[in-house]
Design an enzyme around this catalytic site. Structure first.
Site, short mmCIF file in Angstrom:
data_model
loop_
_atom_site.label_atom_id
_atom_site.label_comp_id
_atom_site.label_asym_id
_atom_site.label_seq_id
_atom_site.Cartn_x
_atom_site.Cartn_y
_atom_site.Cartn_z
N ASP A 1 -10.65 2.06 -3.16
CA ASP A 1 -11.17 1.82 -1.82
C ASP A 1 -12.69 1.83 -1.82
OD1 ASP A 1 -8.95 1.35 -0.37
OD2 ASP A 1 -8.70 3.38 0.41
N ASP B 1 0.83 -1.21 0.00
CA ASP B 1 0.00 0.00 0.00
C ASP B 1 0.86 1.26 0.00
OD1 ASP B 1 -2.33 1.48 0.10
OD2 ASP B 1 -3.17 0.37 1.79
C1 GLA Z 1 -5.69 1.96 2.28
C2 GLA Z 1 -6.12 0.79 1.44
C3 GLA Z 1 -7.19 0.01 2.15
C4 GLA Z 1 -6.65 -0.47 3.48
C5 GLA Z 1 -6.17 0.72 4.29
C6 GLA Z 1 -5.47 0.27 5.56
O1 GLA Z 1 -6.68 2.91 2.39
O2 GLA Z 1 -6.56 1.22 0.19
O3 GLA Z 1 -7.61 -1.09 1.37
O4 GLA Z 1 -5.61 -1.37 3.26
O5 GLA Z 1 -5.25 1.51 3.55
O6 GLA Z 1 -5.01 1.33 6.29
#
Ligand code: GLA
Length: 729
Positions: A550, A480
């Protein structure tokens, strides 16, 4: 295939259906002659048209030869500041004497079979030299000794041409290069629409289409990554172009950092397209003997509208940009605990989710954020990549064992490029983040960005991750990156190289990815940046899938996945079924619809299965069975965007197997309307003269009826979805 016609002085690049031509004018100037439908002759390409312009200055070198011509009027293959060409220059540099004029003269060329690697940068590739030819044209500035190599590859199996530029300082003084586009394409008209993919967090890659006007139309990112805001892709299309018809020219940048791309329509009604590293906050000091390599642009011309363009990008990226075992292998259906628990979990909870998920037919459990340091919220611990034993008393190895014993694979989340000010790592190395001495450090999501341009940072993070991955059978990594870049500066670079920081960061990141992924060839790596904030062609060289957004709402996902599919294949799009009301937009949609939308990518789940009823769990089980029966077609077939959510209250997508024996169609109602009758949807890509049986009902349709009359679909209720599978009989 690439040839050089010595007599006419024309380079001719050919793919199965396209041609691209470059001419050497007056023995020194590289003129862009043509890009479009394949032609088999170069005769007539060098026209006798006027190369002068009203109010245009005559090029001095050509004047000396008795040719009266202005480079402002000539379509250029690449362009330089300081010539008579006054359009946006692809290249600008400052020389030791303070001058900014670059005057490049044709020097030499080579044509070779295959495609060389780009040093330290992601790029499309060939597996065999017979798959493509590469042309390298060298141009030279006699006064400064600066040399450029324009590199082009023409694929023999894809209608794609790649370009990049190499800058070599053959002079004896340092040069500061502050603009170096990877491509410049001059079109002789401006009758185009520009199509690009823009958005925000949770609303990535919505399609935008606008008419060109005089002046510059540009998309860009100055955010340190390609960004949610704009994707490094655009297309120029003739005004009437649609999914099936019309000339479309697509440009996709194989790079994940700051970029700029767009067009300038000049005073004579001509269009210059450009794409490259953003020249805002960029400069590269090139000492004598040094080389700078600009990233690759993939250019696709389609005479068959956007559908054909996407088919080329999708196929090329799936087969000759993606690498490794999972390029071709089927991937496990996963469950991710993020939306189920956020930071609030312990080993028992994760094991419970895994047990229930297993019963529902899910194959892998992915533990998301919150497993390391003392991370109970997003305010600490990034950089401290060791398990929180309060939550996980048996550490990662203990948890993996329990999950494996249930019969599930295990995957783990990392955010390797980040550092929390409240972390052991930051306390030990406060200068390891991007920052500018004397300036306060701006946090976003309570975090700073590690300075990946530094080799000590690269080595530390590489070792931290490898230690965790070596500690247990971890079969998947979610990588990420959750903030935009600010305070861009590196503690180790000298003042004259500070403007190199953002690009050096990308080179550092690419090298870390190459190193870690090379050491774990059997691990499936998924990219993520707050969802799809860095879902670009550069990343697809490393990650075999990407967390598309997301936003897991089925309806919003239709827009996002529709836009994403312009360039990226379904097999790359991580797509999960989540709970309702949806956590991002609050919408309630049926489990069936959520399942179908997620099946149009890599199916996964992201909800607390332990709270679901037996009926819901068995519906998930059924979804997975259905998905497995059609995913070969969805992931390896051709996608057709039959109905666009951007233009209708419905969405319809179709995937056709390469052998045309199976077609899978998804049809969704976004919002219903009163007093409506059925909707006819026309399929594509079938065998016109053959019969297809609808798997669900046994009804038989001929290919040409499905493609010309279409199939009648109910108008549907809000958020309803259905899937039809047609098998050739
Ligand atoms: C980001 C990712 C999510 C999750 C969060 C965790 O927003 O896109 O899918 O993994 O971080 O903090």
């Amino acid at each position: 295939m690439i040839t050089f016609d010595k007599e006419k002085q024309i380079f001719h690049l050919q793919t199965p259906n396209t041609s691209y031509m470059i001419g050497i004018y007056g023995g020194y100037l590289l003129e862009h002659l043509y890009w479009g439908k394949r032609v088999d002759s170069t005769s007539g390409m060098f026209g006798t048209e006027s190369r002068t312009a009203s109010f245009g200055a005559n090029d001095a070198e050509l004047s000396e030869q008795g040719i009266s011509a202005s480079t402002d009027a000539i379509p250029q293959e690449y362009s330089f500041y300081g010539s008579c060409d006054l359009r946006k220059p692809a290249f600008h540099a400052i020389y030791a004497d303070g001058s900014r004029i670059t005057k490049m003269k044709y020097d030499s060329y080579v044509i070779k079979a295959g495609k060389p690697k780009l040093c330290g940068l992601p790029a499309t590739y060939v597996e065999n030299d017979s798959e493509a030819d590469t042309l390298e044209i060298s141009v030279k500035d006699e006064l400064t000794g600066l040399k450029l190599i324009y590199r082009y590859t023409a694929f023999n199996n894809y209608d794609a041409i790649t370009r990049n530029v190499e800058v070599i300082n053959d002079g004896d003084a340092a040069v500061s290069v502050d603009t170096v586009m990877s491509c410049n394409v001059d079109f002789t008209g401006a009758d185009f629409d520009m199509i690009n993919l823009s958005g925000s967090w949770a609303r990535e890659r919505h399609i935008e289409r606008r008419a060109l006007g005089t002046g510059t139309t540009k998309i860009e990112s100055r955010r340190g990554s390609s960004s949610h805001h704009q994707s490094p892709f655009f297309a120029l299309a003739e005004k009437t172009a649609n999914e099936k018809h019309g000339d479309v020219y697509g440009f996709s940048f194989v790079y994940s950092g700051n970029f700029e791309a767009g067009v300038e329509v000049d005073t004579y009604g001509r269009t210059r397209a450009f794409m490259g590293i953003n020249s805002c906050d960029f400069a590269w000091l090139l000492e004598p003997g040094e080389t700078f390599t600009a990233p690759e642009v993939v250019m696709v011309y389609s005479a068959g509208g956007f559908g054909e363009m996407s088919k080329t990008f999708n196929r090329l990226y799936q087969k000759r940009l993606a690498r490794g075992k999972y390029r071709d292998a089927e991937r496990p259906v996963l469950i991710n605990n993020w939306e189920a628990t956020y930071f609030n979990f312990d080993e028992d909870k994760i094991v419970d989710i895994a047990k229930t998920a297993k019963k529902a037919g899910i194959e892998m459990l992915v533990l998301d954020d919150g497993w390391f340091g003392k991370r109970d919220s997003d305010n600490c611990s990034l950089g401290d990549w060791y398990a929180d034993t309060k939550k996980l008393p048996n550490g990662i190895p203990g948890l993996v064992k329990k999950v494996n014993d249930i019969g599930m694979k295990f995957g783990l989340w990392f955010e390797p490029e980040m550092i929390s000010p409240d972390s052991d790592l930051y306390r030990a190395h406060p200068d390891w983040c991007l920052h500018v001495k004397g300036r306060k450090r701006s946090e976003s999501r309570n975090q700073l960005i590690l300075d990946f341009s530094r080799s000590d940072v690269q080595e530390y993070i590489t070792k931290s991750l490898k230690d965790v991955l070596n500690s247990a059978p971890i079969e998947y990594v979610k990588w990420d990156m959750n903030r935009n870049m600010t305070c861009i500066g590196s503690a180790l670079l000298p003042p004259e190289r500070q403007a190199e920081t953002a690009h050096r960061y990308m080179l550092g990141l690419y090298s870390v990815l190459e190193n870690i992924m090379g050491s774990f060839p059997d691990v499936l790596f998924e990219g993520c940046s707050g969802g799809g904030g860095r879902f670009d062609a550069g990343m697809m060289y490393y990650f075999n899938q990407y967390w598309t957004s997301d936003d897991t709402d089925a309806i919003e996902r239709m827009y996002i996945q529709h836009g994403t599919s312009l360039v990226m294949p379904a097999a790359f799009m991580g797509s999960h079924v989540s709970a309702v009301p949806n956590h991002q937009v609050g919408r309630v949609s049926p489990l069936k619809t959520r399942g179908y939308v997620a099946m149009c990518g890599q199916l996964g789940y992201e909800l607390d299965v332990t709270k679901m009823s037996d009926e819901e769990l068995s519906e998930i089980n059924e979804q997975i069975e259905v998905y497995k029966s059609v995913r070969g077609v969805i992931h390896n077939g051709d996608m057709y965007r039959l109905v666009s959510p951007f233009e209708s209250s419905h969405t319809a997508w179709e995937y056709v197997a390469e052998d045309k024996k199976t077609a899978v169609m998804f049809y969704f109602t976004i919002m219903t309307a009163p007093s409506v009758i059925n909707k006819y949807v026309k399929l594509e890509g079938l065998e016109a003269d053959k019969l297809y049986k609808l798997r669900e009902t046994g009804e038989v349709y001929s290919g040409d009826v499905l493609m010309n009359r279409g199939i009648s679909m109910p108008y549907g209720k809000d958020c309803e979805g259905c899937m039809l599978v047609f098998d050739l009989i």
